[in-house]
Design a protein around this motif. Structure first.
Motif, PDB file in Angstrom:
ATOM      1  N   ALA A 108      -7.774  -5.266  -0.996  1.00 43.70           N
ATOM      2  CA  ALA A 108      -6.665  -5.228  -1.958  1.00 43.70           C
ATOM      3  C   ALA A 108      -5.644  -4.149  -1.589  1.00 43.70           C
ATOM      4  O   ALA A 108      -4.436  -4.400  -1.567  1.00 43.70           O
ATOM      5  CB  ALA A 108      -7.201  -4.986  -3.364  1.00 43.70           C
ATOM      6  N   GLY A 109      -6.134  -2.944  -1.263  1.00 39.65           N
ATOM      7  CA  GLY A 109      -5.237  -1.830  -0.946  1.00 39.65           C
ATOM      8  C   GLY A 109      -4.458  -2.072   0.335  1.00 39.65           C
ATOM      9  O   GLY A 109      -3.247  -1.856   0.393  1.00 39.65           O
ATOM     10  N   THR A 112      -1.886  -4.867  -0.186  1.00 40.61           N
ATOM     11  CA  THR A 112      -0.777  -4.381  -1.017  1.00 40.61           C
ATOM     12  C   THR A 112       0.164  -3.505  -0.200  1.00 40.61           C
ATOM     13  O   THR A 112       1.392  -3.642  -0.291  1.00 40.61           O
ATOM     14  CB  THR A 112      -1.323  -3.567  -2.214  1.00 40.61           C
ATOM     15  N   ALA A 113      -0.400  -2.614   0.619  1.00 37.76           N
ATOM     16  CA  ALA A 113       0.416  -1.693   1.411  1.00 37.76           C
ATOM     17  C   ALA A 113       1.344  -2.469   2.343  1.00 37.76           C
ATOM     18  O   ALA A 113       2.555  -2.221   2.388  1.00 37.76           O
ATOM     19  CB  ALA A 113      -0.476  -0.750   2.201  1.00 37.76           C
ATOM     20  N   SER A 116       3.792  -5.213   0.200  1.00 36.79           N
ATOM     21  CA  SER A 116       4.833  -4.625  -0.645  1.00 36.79           C
ATOM     22  C   SER A 116       5.849  -3.851   0.193  1.00 36.79           C
ATOM     23  O   SER A 116       7.048  -3.871  -0.111  1.00 36.79           O
ATOM     24  CB  SER A 116       4.226  -3.743  -1.732  1.00 36.79           C
ATOM     25  N   ALA A 117       5.421  -3.217   1.275  1.00 38.79           N
ATOM     26  CA  ALA A 117       6.370  -2.506   2.138  1.00 38.79           C
ATOM     27  C   ALA A 117       7.341  -3.509   2.763  1.00 38.79           C
ATOM     28  O   ALA A 117       8.564  -3.304   2.748  1.00 38.79           O
ATOM     29  CB  ALA A 117       5.628  -1.728   3.225  1.00 38.79           C
ATOM     30  N   LEU A 134       7.326  -0.802  10.233  1.00 43.46           N
ATOM     31  CA  LEU A 134       6.952  -0.529   8.851  1.00 43.46           C
ATOM     32  C   LEU A 134       5.594  -1.151   8.483  1.00 43.46           C
ATOM     33  O   LEU A 134       4.807  -0.555   7.741  1.00 43.46           O
ATOM     34  CB  LEU A 134       8.047  -1.078   7.931  1.00 43.46           C
ATOM     35  N   LYS A 137       2.228   0.967   8.693  1.00 42.90           N
ATOM     36  CA  LYS A 137       2.406   2.404   8.436  1.00 42.90           C
ATOM     37  C   LYS A 137       1.267   3.061   7.648  1.00 42.90           C
ATOM     38  O   LYS A 137       1.177   4.279   7.625  1.00 42.90           O
ATOM     39  CB  LYS A 137       3.765   2.681   7.781  1.00 42.90           C
ATOM     40  N   ALA A 195      -4.536   3.890   1.771  1.00 42.53           N
ATOM     41  CA  ALA A 195      -3.073   3.835   1.684  1.00 42.53           C
ATOM     42  C   ALA A 195      -2.393   4.910   2.516  1.00 42.53           C
ATOM     43  O   ALA A 195      -1.296   4.700   3.027  1.00 42.53           O
ATOM     44  CB  ALA A 195      -2.630   3.958   0.226  1.00 42.53           C
ATOM     45  N   ALA A 196      -3.022   6.078   2.669  1.00 43.18           N
ATOM     46  CA  ALA A 196      -2.316   7.221   3.259  1.00 43.18           C
ATOM     47  C   ALA A 196      -3.126   7.949   4.344  1.00 43.18           C
ATOM     48  O   ALA A 196      -2.956   9.148   4.552  1.00 43.18           O
ATOM     49  CB  ALA A 196      -1.890   8.198   2.164  1.00 43.18           C
TER      50      ALA A 196
ATOM     51  N   ALA B  89      10.784   1.462   0.427  1.00 40.11           N
ATOM     52  CA  ALA B  89       9.630   0.634   0.787  1.00 40.11           C
ATOM     53  C   ALA B  89       8.380   1.492   0.937  1.00 40.11           C
ATOM     54  O   ALA B  89       7.290   1.122   0.489  1.00 40.11           O
ATOM     55  CB  ALA B  89       9.914  -0.129   2.085  1.00 40.11           C
ATOM     56  N   LEU B  90       8.535   2.695   1.561  1.00 35.84           N
ATOM     57  CA  LEU B  90       7.389   3.581   1.768  1.00 35.84           C
ATOM     58  C   LEU B  90       6.837   4.084   0.432  1.00 35.84           C
ATOM     59  O   LEU B  90       5.628   4.063   0.200  1.00 35.84           O
ATOM     60  CB  LEU B  90       7.785   4.782   2.637  1.00 35.84           C
ATOM     61  N   SER B  93       5.364   1.047  -1.733  1.00 31.42           N
ATOM     62  CA  SER B  93       4.148   0.438  -1.196  1.00 31.42           C
ATOM     63  C   SER B  93       2.978   1.418  -1.188  1.00 31.42           C
ATOM     64  O   SER B  93       1.842   1.028  -1.439  1.00 31.42           O
ATOM     65  CB  SER B  93       4.398  -0.099   0.213  1.00 31.42           C
ATOM     66  N   THR B  94       3.249   2.711  -0.930  1.00 31.03           N
ATOM     67  CA  THR B  94       2.152   3.683  -0.902  1.00 31.03           C
ATOM     68  C   THR B  94       1.583   3.886  -2.314  1.00 31.03           C
ATOM     69  O   THR B  94       0.360   3.872  -2.506  1.00 31.03           O
ATOM     70  CB  THR B  94       2.624   5.021  -0.308  1.00 31.03           C
ATOM     71  N   LEU B  96       1.833   1.783  -4.876  1.00 31.27           N
ATOM     72  CA  LEU B  96       1.189   0.535  -5.291  1.00 31.27           C
ATOM     73  C   LEU B  96      -0.185   0.382  -4.645  1.00 31.27           C
ATOM     74  O   LEU B  96      -1.164   0.007  -5.302  1.00 31.27           O
ATOM     75  CB  LEU B  96       2.057  -0.663  -4.880  1.00 31.27           C
ATOM     76  N   ALA B  97      -0.270   0.672  -3.335  1.00 32.80           N
ATOM     77  CA  ALA B  97      -1.533   0.492  -2.614  1.00 32.80           C
ATOM     78  C   ALA B  97      -2.610   1.421  -3.166  1.00 32.80           C
ATOM     79  O   ALA B  97      -3.768   1.024  -3.314  1.00 32.80           O
ATOM     80  CB  ALA B  97      -1.330   0.731  -1.121  1.00 32.80           C
ATOM     81  N   ILE B  98      -2.239   2.674  -3.500  1.00 34.10           N
ATOM     82  CA  ILE B  98      -3.210   3.609  -4.074  1.00 34.10           C
ATOM     83  C   ILE B  98      -3.686   3.096  -5.429  1.00 34.10           C
ATOM     84  O   ILE B  98      -4.891   3.045  -5.715  1.00 34.10           O
ATOM     85  CB  ILE B  98      -2.605   5.032  -4.212  1.00 34.10           C
ATOM     86  N   VAL B 100      -3.532  -0.029  -6.754  1.00 32.17           N
ATOM     87  CA  VAL B 100      -4.282  -1.283  -6.661  1.00 32.17           C
ATOM     88  C   VAL B 100      -5.677  -1.038  -6.076  1.00 32.17           C
ATOM     89  O   VAL B 100      -6.687  -1.520  -6.600  1.00 32.17           O
ATOM     90  CB  VAL B 100      -3.506  -2.323  -5.805  1.00 32.17           C
ATOM     91  N   GLY B 101      -5.745  -0.243  -4.994  1.00 32.56           N
ATOM     92  CA  GLY B 101      -7.033   0.044  -4.355  1.00 32.56           C
ATOM     93  C   GLY B 101      -8.010   0.683  -5.343  1.00 32.56           C
ATOM     94  O   GLY B 101      -9.162   0.258  -5.461  1.00 32.56           O
ATOM     95  N   VAL B 104      -9.006  -1.783  -8.263  1.00 28.37           N
ATOM     96  CA  VAL B 104      -9.926  -2.827  -7.803  1.00 28.37           C
ATOM     97  C   VAL B 104     -11.323  -2.242  -7.589  1.00 28.37           C
ATOM     98  O   VAL B 104     -12.332  -2.849  -7.964  1.00 28.37           O
ATOM     99  CB  VAL B 104      -9.398  -3.506  -6.505  1.00 28.37           C
TER     100      VAL B 104
END
Lengths: 240, 117
Positions: A108-109, A112-113, A116-117, A134, A137, A195-196, B89-90, B93-94, B96-98, B100-101, B104
């Motif tokens: 999921a993560g 999404t990353a 969405s980017a 991108l 990333k 994500a990071a 975008a960065l 998306s960052t 959102l990803a955190i 959502v992750g 979930v």
């Protein structure tokens, strides 16, 4: 008696000057972060980078000269990745029992990353080469650069986007996860690692050891998944 | 201390070699981490030697990103006219990803009934 310019040109050639400068900048950044009471906005990396960028600019030092001096620190990125096995080992039992939630959060993560980017960038009409840089990333830098190159992205731009992603993740993670009311350190750490990557993992380790362990595994797993997802998402969304 | 460092570097070296030899999509240090985890699990002695030094190194992991991040400052102009959209975008998306992750993770954990929760 040498004049200052002579001493400077001697020191600027060896690694001592820029290695010391990097450590001093980090010590100041760390102290600033502690003085700010651990607010994620005053991130030690961010403070150190701003200080060093100012010093390089003021002294007219090109980045390659700096990196040559700071490469001892830079080199440690590899061994530190290996050392992530230590918190992993300590939390292995927990990780095994959380295999299903972790797998679901990874997919999921990661999805999404990437999606969405690309979605946001496409909405603004960003060109294809930038999209290619991108897409991967959220993966750790060496992996992201490899993926981006095969898709037609620039390695330098990819590195820039990867590091910015890490810094953004390190800054937003704590307030965001608090606002969502997520208290489980495993969920928090894992999502931030996915994500990071490494910078997010560094932040997670700073906050909680268990979060750091889960961030490390999230980062490692997403390095693999992004290699599979990013090319596919780019082909589907940008249609090339 | 020197034993632990030697083991860590050996794991990285083996990881780099394996990653290139088998053309894996994962970078060498990540393979090295997997090898080190296997070694620590197989041998409590290795785990005991590596643990204190590994913990020491990890405490200052942030420092290691400083040199690469300083390089970013010089390339910010690379974002060019796309700077605003790319930054948006960065951030989107960052975050959102955190979110959502983590959501979930918690959701699936409740679904399967996790003993550690």
């Amino acid at each position: 008696m040498h004049d200052f310019a002579e001493i400077w040109s001697y020191l600027a050639e060896g690694p001592l000057l820029w290695l010391t400068a990097t450590l001093v900048a980090y010590v100041i950044g760390d102290a600033a972060a502690k003085a700010a009471g651990g607010t994620p906005l005053v991130n030690p990396v961010l403070v150190a980078v701003i200080l060093l960028a100012g010093v390089l600019w003021a002294s007219g030092t090109p980045y390659p000269v700096y990196l040559e001096g700071a490469q001892f620190v830079h080199f440690m990125l590899g061994p530190v990745t290996v050392a992530l096995a230590v918190p992993l080992h300590a939390n292995l039992g927990q990780l095994r029992r959380a295999a299903l939630p972790a797998l679901a959060a990874l997919i999921a993560g990661s999805l999404t990353a990437v999606v969405s980017a690309l979605g946001v960038a496409l909405a603004f009409g960003v060109d294809f080469a930038t999209l290619a840089a991108l897409a991967p990333k959220s993966a750790t830098a060496p992996v992201a650069i490899g993926i981006s190159e095969t898709l037609g992205g620039s390695p330098t731009l990819t590195a820039v986007l990867v590091i910015l992603t890490g810094l953004i993740g390190a800054v937003v993670a704590t307030p965001l996860l608090n606002a969502l009311g997520i208290r489980d350190w495993r969920a928090r750490g894992f999502a931030v690692g996915v994500a990071a990557h490494g910078i997010g993992t560094a932040r997670a380790l700073q906050v909680n050891e268990r979060a750091g362990a889960f961030a490390g595994i999230g980062m490692a797993l997403n390095a693999v998944l992004t290699a599979l997802l990013a090319p596919w998402a780019l082909a589907v969304m940008a249609g090339q | 201390m020197h034993h632990a460092l030697t083991l860590i570097l050996l794991a990285q070296l083996a990881g780099e070699t394996l990653s290139r030899l088998l053309a894996l999509p994962v970078p060498g240090p990540v393979v090295g981490m997997a090898l080190m985890l296997a070694a620590m699990t197989a041998s409590p002695r290795i785990a005991g030697v590596v643990r204190p030094v590994g913990e020491g190194i990890l405490r200052h992991i942030s420092l290691l990103f400083v040199p690469a991040a300083v390089g970013v400052v010089g390339h910010l102009d690379r974002l060019g006219t796309d700077g605003g959209p790319v930054l948006a975008a960065l951030i989107v998306s960052t975050a959102l990803a955190i979110a959502v992750g983590a959501l979930v993770f918690v959701w699936v954990q409740k679904l399967v009934g996790d003993p550690d929760a």
